[in-house]
Design an enzyme around this catalytic site. Structure first.
Site, PDB file in Angstrom:
ATOM      1  N   GLY A   1       0.642  -5.049   0.839  1.00  0.00           N
ATOM      2  CA  GLY A   1      -0.584  -5.045   0.041  1.00  0.00           C
ATOM      3  C   GLY A   1      -0.362  -5.629  -1.351  1.00  0.00           C
TER       4      GLY A   1
ATOM      5  N   ALA B   1       0.862  -1.180   0.000  1.00  0.00           N
ATOM      6  CA  ALA B   1       0.000   0.000   0.000  1.00  0.00           C
ATOM      7  C   ALA B   1       0.899   1.231   0.000  1.00  0.00           C
ATOM      8  CB  ALA B   1      -0.892  -0.004   1.230  1.00  0.00           C
TER       9      ALA B   1
ATOM     10  N   GLU C   1       4.678  -5.370   7.039  1.00  0.00           N
ATOM     11  CA  GLU C   1       3.922  -4.372   7.808  1.00  0.00           C
ATOM     12  C   GLU C   1       4.417  -4.245   9.241  1.00  0.00           C
ATOM     13  OE1 GLU C   1       2.597  -6.641   5.799  1.00  0.00           O
ATOM     14  OE2 GLU C   1       0.975  -5.782   4.605  1.00  0.00           O
TER      15      GLU C   1
ATOM     16  N   GLU D   1      -0.768  -9.200  -0.855  1.00  0.00           N
ATOM     17  CA  GLU D   1      -2.205  -9.448  -0.637  1.00  0.00           C
ATOM     18  C   GLU D   1      -2.977  -9.360  -1.957  1.00  0.00           C
ATOM     19  OE1 GLU D   1      -2.202  -6.418   2.439  1.00  0.00           O
ATOM     20  OE2 GLU D   1      -2.955  -7.889   3.868  1.00  0.00           O
TER      21      GLU D   1
HETATM   22  N1  DAK Z   1       4.566   3.265  -0.417  1.00  0.00           N
HETATM   23  C1  DAK Z   1       4.970   4.460  -0.909  1.00  0.00           C
HETATM   24  N2  DAK Z   1       6.139   4.651  -1.539  1.00  0.00           N
HETATM   25  C2  DAK Z   1       6.972   3.603  -1.676  1.00  0.00           C
HETATM   26  C3  DAK Z   1       6.624   2.319  -1.196  1.00  0.00           C
HETATM   27  C4  DAK Z   1       5.362   2.155  -0.545  1.00  0.00           C
HETATM   28  N3  DAK Z   1       4.913   0.994  -0.095  1.00  0.00           N
HETATM   29  N4  DAK Z   1       7.634   1.476  -1.477  1.00  0.00           N
HETATM   30  C5  DAK Z   1       8.552   2.199  -2.114  1.00  0.00           C
HETATM   31  N5  DAK Z   1       8.166   3.484  -2.243  1.00  0.00           N
HETATM   32  C6  DAK Z   1       8.871   4.583  -2.859  1.00  0.00           C
HETATM   33  C7  DAK Z   1      10.055   5.045  -2.003  1.00  0.00           C
HETATM   34  O1  DAK Z   1       9.627   5.936  -1.004  1.00  0.00           O
HETATM   35  C8  DAK Z   1      10.927   5.711  -3.043  1.00  0.00           C
HETATM   36  O2  DAK Z   1      10.368   6.968  -3.346  1.00  0.00           O
HETATM   37  P1  DAK Z   1      11.323   8.317  -3.416  1.00  0.00           P
HETATM   38  O3  DAK Z   1      12.022   8.378  -2.118  1.00  0.00           O
HETATM   39  O4  DAK Z   1      12.228   8.027  -4.582  1.00  0.00           O
HETATM   40  O5  DAK Z   1      10.342   9.423  -3.662  1.00  0.00           O
HETATM   41  C9  DAK Z   1      10.720   4.837  -4.273  1.00  0.00           C
HETATM   42  O6  DAK Z   1       9.491   4.151  -4.073  1.00  0.00           O
HETATM   43  C10 DAK Z   1      11.829   3.814  -4.445  1.00  0.00           C
HETATM   44  O7  DAK Z   1      11.917   3.079  -3.239  1.00  0.00           O
HETATM   45  P2  DAK Z   1      13.332   2.733  -2.518  1.00  0.00           P
HETATM   46  O8  DAK Z   1      14.314   3.824  -2.744  1.00  0.00           O
HETATM   47  O9  DAK Z   1      13.030   2.361  -1.119  1.00  0.00           O
HETATM   48  O10 DAK Z   1      13.784   1.449  -3.372  1.00  0.00           O
HETATM   49  P3  DAK Z   1      14.773   0.291  -2.926  1.00  0.00           P
HETATM   50  O11 DAK Z   1      15.052  -0.472  -4.168  1.00  0.00           O
HETATM   51  O12 DAK Z   1      15.946   0.826  -2.138  1.00  0.00           O
HETATM   52  O13 DAK Z   1      13.934  -0.629  -1.910  1.00  0.00           O
HETATM   53  C11 DAK Z   1      11.941  -1.821  -1.203  1.00  0.00           C
HETATM   54  C12 DAK Z   1      12.844  -1.385  -2.389  1.00  0.00           C
HETATM   55  C13 DAK Z   1      10.696  -2.487  -1.803  1.00  0.00           C
HETATM   56  C14 DAK Z   1      12.707  -2.867  -0.371  1.00  0.00           C
HETATM   57  C15 DAK Z   1      11.602  -0.594  -0.320  1.00  0.00           C
HETATM   58  O14 DAK Z   1      11.105   0.443  -1.158  1.00  0.00           O
HETATM   59  C16 DAK Z   1      10.572  -0.885   0.724  1.00  0.00           C
HETATM   60  O15 DAK Z   1      10.882  -1.498   1.762  1.00  0.00           O
HETATM   61  N6  DAK Z   1       9.351  -0.405   0.502  1.00  0.00           N
HETATM   62  C17 DAK Z   1       8.255  -0.515   1.484  1.00  0.00           C
HETATM   63  C18 DAK Z   1       7.745  -1.929   1.558  1.00  0.00           C
HETATM   64  C19 DAK Z   1       6.633  -2.060   2.591  1.00  0.00           C
HETATM   65  O16 DAK Z   1       6.850  -1.793   3.789  1.00  0.00           O
HETATM   66  N7  DAK Z   1       5.466  -2.465   2.145  1.00  0.00           N
HETATM   67  C20 DAK Z   1       4.324  -2.638   3.043  1.00  0.00           C
HETATM   68  C21 DAK Z   1       3.549  -1.364   3.062  1.00  0.00           C
HETATM   69  S1  DAK Z   1       2.154  -1.455   4.177  1.00  0.00           S
HETATM   70  C22 DAK Z   1      -5.444  -2.233   3.762  1.00  0.00           C
HETATM   71  C23 DAK Z   1      -4.992  -2.616   2.510  1.00  0.00           C
HETATM   72  C24 DAK Z   1      -3.650  -2.824   2.309  1.00  0.00           C
HETATM   73  C25 DAK Z   1      -2.760  -2.607   3.329  1.00  0.00           C
HETATM   74  C26 DAK Z   1      -3.206  -2.225   4.565  1.00  0.00           C
HETATM   75  C27 DAK Z   1      -4.560  -2.030   4.798  1.00  0.00           C
HETATM   76  N8  DAK Z   1      -6.813  -2.015   3.981  1.00  0.00           N
HETATM   77  C28 DAK Z   1      -7.678  -2.089   2.832  1.00  0.00           C
HETATM   78  C29 DAK Z   1      -7.335  -1.748   5.253  1.00  0.00           C
HETATM   79  C30 DAK Z   1      -1.357  -2.785   3.045  1.00  0.00           C
HETATM   80  C31 DAK Z   1      -0.365  -2.224   3.781  1.00  0.00           C
HETATM   81  C32 DAK Z   1       0.987  -2.242   3.258  1.00  0.00           C
HETATM   82  O17 DAK Z   1       1.262  -2.767   2.204  1.00  0.00           O
END
Ligand code: DAK
Length: 258
Positions: A109, A66, A132, A112
Site C-alpha cells: 500500500g 497497509a 502482497e 500504491e
Molecule cells: N503492517 C503492520 N506492521 C508492520 C508492517 C505492516 N505492513 N510492516 C512492518 N511492521 C511492523 C513490524 O511488525 C514490526 O513491529 P514490532 O514487531 O516491532 O511490533 C515493526 O514494524 C518493524 O518491522 P520489522 O521488524 O519487520 O523491520 P525489518 O527492518 O526487519 O523489515 C520490512 C522491514 C519492511 C522488510 C518488513 O517489516 C516487512 O516485510 N513488512 C511488511 C511488508 C508488506 O508485506 N507490505 C505489504 C502489506 S499488504 C487496500 C488498500 C491497501 C492494501 C490492500 C487493500 N484496499 C483499500 C482494499 C495494501 C495491502 C498491503 O500493503
C-alpha cells in the site's frame, strides 16, 4: 491547523508538506493514518496559499504497506463498510500536484500511495515492491493497475506475482520515479521541485495535471478533445494574457491564478 497523531504537517512557502510519522510500525498505513493523510492533503488542496504538496516518510521508510495487523481479521463486509479504498481514490482526485519523496521501503500500500502521487523523487536507498503475494493476497489499491501503467506488463507481473523489488535506479529506468538523488537530498529535492511548480500559473498547472491523468483513463480522441477544451478555456484566464504579454515584454510573468 488540525491536531494529528500519525502525521506531521507543515507549510513551506507555497508548498504543503505531510510526513508519515508512525516510525515504530514502519509507517504502516492504518485506517486512521490514511484518513489523517487525506484530511491534511485535502486541506492543502483547498488552500489558495498552497500551490503544490509533498508527501514523505522518513529516511528509513516511506511506508511498509497497509497495516497487516489491523487488516488480518477483517471480513469482506468489514472492508466494504470501512470503505478502505476511499482515501486512495480521493487522493487520486486532488487538483494540485502532489510529489512523493521516497527513501527506504516503499512497499505494498506504500507503493500504491506513492503511485497515487503525480511524481516521485527517490533517494538512492528507496526500494519499491508489491509483496502482497507473500501474504496470500494481491494489491488492492492500484498496484495491479497504476503500477502496470507506470512500468509496463512485464515488470508489473514480476512485482505482483513474484515480489520483485526495484531499487531506486531500476525504478528510474522503468519510469516509476522522476529522479533519484543522494539520500541526504531527497526531501529538499522534492520540496524544491514542488516550489518551482507552485510558482507557476496555477490554473494551467491544475489543468495540465488533470489532462495528463486523463490520458490514463480515456481513448486518444476523447483525450485530445478534452485537452483542446482545457487549452481553449485557459484563454479566458488573466494568466494567459499576463504570460503572453510578459513574454513579449521580455519580463517575468506575475501570476494571479485567475
Ligand atoms: N503492517 C503492520 N506492521 C508492520 C508492517 C505492516 N505492513 N510492516 C512492518 N511492521 C511492523 C513490524 O511488525 C514490526 O513491529 P514490532 O514487531 O516491532 O511490533 C515493526 O514494524 C518493524 O518491522 P520489522 O521488524 O519487520 O523491520 P525489518 O527492518 O526487519 O523489515 C520490512 C522491514 C519492511 C522488510 C518488513 O517489516 C516487512 O516485510 N513488512 C511488511 C511488508 C508488506 O508485506 N507490505 C505489504 C502489506 S499488504 C487496500 C488498500 C491497501 C492494501 C490492500 C487493500 N484496499 C483499500 C482494499 C495494501 C495491502 C498491503 O500493503
Amino acid at each position: 491547523m488540525s491536531v494529528y497523531e500519525m502525521i506531521l504537517v507543515e507549510q513551506q512557502g507555497r508548498v504543503g508538506l505531510v510526513r508519515l510519522n508512525r516510525p515504530r510500525a514502519l509507517n504502516a498505513l492504518s485506517y486512521a493514518l490514511m484518513n489523517e493523510v487525506l484530511h491534511a492533503l485535502e486541506a492543502f488542496d483547498r488552500d489558495d496559499q498552497i500551490g503544490a504538496m509533498v508527501l514523505t516518510g522518513n529516511e528509513k521508510v516511506f511506508a511498509a504497506g497497509a497495516d497487516i495487523k489491523e487488516m488480518m481479521d477483517l471480513t469482506p463486509v468489514d472492508m466494504l463498510k470501512q470503505d478502505l479504498i476511499a482515501p486512495f481514490d480521493r487522493l487520486g482526485k486532488l487538483r494540485k500536484p502532489l510529489i512523493a519523496a521516497v527513501a527506504g521501503w516503499c512497499l505494498g500500500g506504500g507503493n500504491e500511495l506513492a503511485l497515487t502521487c503525480d511524481m516521485i523523487v527517490a533517494a538512492e536507498s528507496a526500494r519499491f515492491g508489491q509483496p502482497e503475494i507473500n501474504l496470500g493476497v494481491i494489491p488492492g489499491a492500484g498496484g495491479t493497475q497504476r503500477l502496470t501503467r507506470a512500468v509496463g506488463k512485464a515488470l508489473a507481473m514480476e512485482m505482483v506475482l513474484n515480489n520483485r523489488t526495484l531499487n531506486a535506479q531500476e525504478a528510474l529506468q522503468f519510469g516509476l520515479v522522476n529522479r533519484v538523488v543522494p539520500d541526504e537530498r531527497y526531501l529538499d529535492e522534492a520540496l524544491a521541485l514542488a516550489a518551482e511548480i507552485a510558482a507557476r500559473a496555477p490554473l494551467a498547472v491544475r489543468l495540465g495535471k488533470e489532462m495528463v491523468n486523463r490520458a490514463f483513463e480515456t481513448s486518444l480522441s476523447d483525450g485530445l478533445r478534452a485537452e483542446r477544451r482545457a487549452f481553449h478555456f485557459l484563454f479566458a484566464s488573466q494568466d494567459q494574457r499576463e504570460g503572453m504579454q510578459a513574454f513579449s515584454e521580455k519580463r517575468a510573468p506575475n501570476w494571479k491564478g485567475e
